[in-house]
Design an enzyme around this catalytic site. Structure first.
Site, PDB file in Angstrom:
ATOM      1  CG  HIS A 235      47.878 -22.094  30.116  1.00  0.00           C
ATOM      2  ND1 HIS A 235      48.103 -21.013  29.302  1.00  0.00           N
ATOM      3  CD2 HIS A 235      48.348 -23.179  29.444  1.00  0.00           C
ATOM      4  CE1 HIS A 235      48.690 -21.424  28.184  1.00  0.00           C
ATOM      5  NE2 HIS A 235      48.843 -22.732  28.246  1.00  0.00           N
ATOM      6  CG  ASP A 308      44.965 -23.569  23.503  1.00  0.00           C
ATOM      7  OD1 ASP A 308      45.917 -24.378  23.509  1.00  0.00           O
ATOM      8  OD2 ASP A 308      45.092 -22.385  23.850  1.00  0.00           O
TER       9      ASP A 308
END
Length: 552
Positions: A235, A308
């Site tokens: 992230h 993702d």
């Protein structure tokens, strides 16, 4: 009213619309697809594809984040981009009735716009740490299942989750995690992984996939080619996993191969760089070698591949957001999850097709995979979510009982010096640290006396979560030890905490901060339940490893 479409192989598709006013939009569940041979999903998908414009095809690749709590707040995105789906987050989820109404409204708008293709409505509902629904049973994390060693419990978790999701119109779950967690410092996977053992991960992930798909919910295996050996969170950065092809085949590959062979609906890519697997330049999400070459050609996977989230920094290191979207498609991805700028991603992919950089044949491959999956999962003739039924499912006692069974079976006793556990029901206990209120309340319910004072306590129970990297939690345990009373640690994150707490009298791992896990810990402390969990990972710096665990 219906219109007849030409299809491949001489089949006939009838797309039904409303009988009142040919141009009006159908109501949820009213528009259905029928075919002379219902089993011929390929023919149905080809017929639908033949009726779609280029813009509608590109739209099917997009899965944006939803806005607000109503379908109306997303109407413009549906009408402008014809997305293939949306993903829910907590800000979109309030009550079962609200989510059901929103799901119905979204599907009504999608099936009444453009080519009339229903939406994937997805969510990250792994259970445990990654759980978005504010209602329904809360199960422990995947590593608790790894400790319990029971595929039937994995099936129960996924079946209950699928029922809860389907009741509110959510037809896709970005679960299970098929990563093999072999790095104690992994900041993003950890207890989201079943185990460090590839065979156990594959067995439990396959059980969940079967239960999700049997429940009519699309299952998504993540994160290919593996995110279990990272010390960077994708992230916030790009993890580099510098392992050999042989080691990857031994550790990370087996669960994904098993799920591919089992027919998993969808596979999610990881934003990780694995230079020894043949691509030293791009993360897996943007790597033709890893997606098309390894996943599709070597493993034989022809299902839907989703990226993702494309707003994660791990995939935004070297290209702008439009180029990332194009490169993901060129690499072999079918759906672009959470592009940070939907218009930019849409425009970039559309332009790439119009300019020939992405061939129409390549685009059609992705759209056909998406349409086939939507047909197989019954999205074209799904009944609208029923608000009353959704509310009932959210409070179903059987689901909560199943969650407690998982938690009870997972508790792993790793240290029990001088048989300090179980505590006598007459004991006075002081509880502090992570989860102290819930653990203390559960102990009191079992008849133990819970005191606010360290002084005079027969035992001290300290809850931890990530103490291995938290000096304050380590000091809290030391303060408890200074009282002179036996200290029982309840580790609610990974069991790796034991490596920095070598002298505690008793150590329990429950692998989750869910209430059911804290109740299970109290039951074991009080002797109501005998611990039966076994370590699903090795603990660095100790002699304890996979399979260890004590019982009473």
């Amino acid at each position: 009213m219906f219109r007849r479409l030409p299809v491949l192989a001489g089949a006939t598709v009838l797309l039904f619309t409303t009988a009142c006013g040919g141009g009006s939009a159908p109501r949820p569940g009213e528009r259905t697809t029928q075919i002379s041979d219902p089993a011929d999903v390929d023919a149905q998908a080809a017929a639908l594809l033949a009726e779609m414009s280029l813009e509608e095809k590109v739209g099917q690749l997009l899965v944006p984040v939803l806005s607000g709590t109503t379908a109306e707040e997303n109407a413009e995105v549906i009408e402008r981009y014809h997305p293939g789906g949306f993903i829910y987050f907590p800000e979109n989820l309030e009550t079962p009735e609200q989510v059901a109404a929103m799901s119905n409204g979204l599907q009504e708008r999608a099936t009444g716009t453009g080519a009339g293709i229903p939406l994937f409505l997805g969510v990250d509902e792994e259970q445990g740490l990654v759980s978005r629904l504010p209602f329904g049973a809360r199960f422990p994390d995947a590593m608790a299942l790894g400790a319990a060693r029971d595929p039937e419990l994995a099936r129960e978790l996924a079946a209950a989750t699928a029922e809860q999701l389907a009741a509110v119109g959510i037809n896709l779950d970005y679960a299970p995690v098929a990563d093999v967690n072999v790095n104690a410092d992994n900041p993003v996977i950890g207890i989201r992984s079943f185990s460090s053992d590839p065979e156990l991960v594959g067995e439990l992930a396959a059980a969940e996939v079967a239960a999700f798909q049997d429940g009519g919910v699309v299952a998504v295996a993540k994160h290919f080619p593996g995110h279990g050996d990272t010390d960077v969170d994708s992230h916030t950065g790009l993890p580099v996993i510098d392992k050999s092809r042989d080691e990857w085949e031994r550790v990370d590959l087996p669960p994904f191969q098993r799920l591919v062979d089992a027919g998993v609906d969808m596979v999610m890519t990881a934003h990780v760089l694995m230079p020894q697997l043949g691509d030293a330049e791009e993360p897996a999400t943007l790597s033709p070698h890893l997606i098309t070459g390894v996943l599709r050609e070597e493993l034989g996977y022809d299902g839907v591949v989703t990226t993702d989230a494309l707003n994660m920094e791990g995939v935004r290191q070297t290209h702008d957001d439009g180029e990332v979207a194009v490169r993901a498609v060129l690499a072999g991805a079918d759906q672009l999850l959470m592009p940070p700028d939907v218009d930019l991603a849409y425009s970039a992919v559309l332009s790439a097709v119009e300019e020939g950089r992405i061939s129409e044949e390549r685009l059609d491959e992705s759209v056909l995979r998406i349409l086939r999956l939507k047909l197989r999962r019954g999205l074209f003739d799904a009944a609208p979510a029923d608000a009353e039924q959704a509310a009932q499912v959210a409070t179903q006692p059987e689901h909560h009982e199943a969650a407690q069974r998982v938690a009870d079976a997972s508790v792993t006793l790793l240290r029990n010096t001088n048989g300090v556990l179980p505590l006598a029901r007459t004991a006075t206990v002081h509880v502090l640290g992570v989860g102290a209120e819930e653990i203390g309340a559960a102990l009191a319910d079992l008849g133990l006396t819970v005191t606010d004072s360290l002084s005079g306590a027969d035992a001290v129970v300290v809850g931890t979560d990530g103490a291995r990297g938290d000096a304050e939690q380590q000091r809290l345990v030391a303060r408890a030890q200074a009282s002179g009373a036996p200290v029982v640690v309840v580790a609610q994150g990974t069991p790796y905490d034991l490596s920095v707490l070598p002298d505690v009298d008793a150590f329990l791992a429950v692998y989750s901060t869910m209430e059911v896990s804290r109740v299970a810990a109290a039951r074991v402390v009080a002797g109501e339940v005998s611990p039966s969990g076994r370590l699903p990972v090795d603990i660095p710096g100790t002699e304890l490893g996979f399979g260890d665990g004590l019982s009473y």
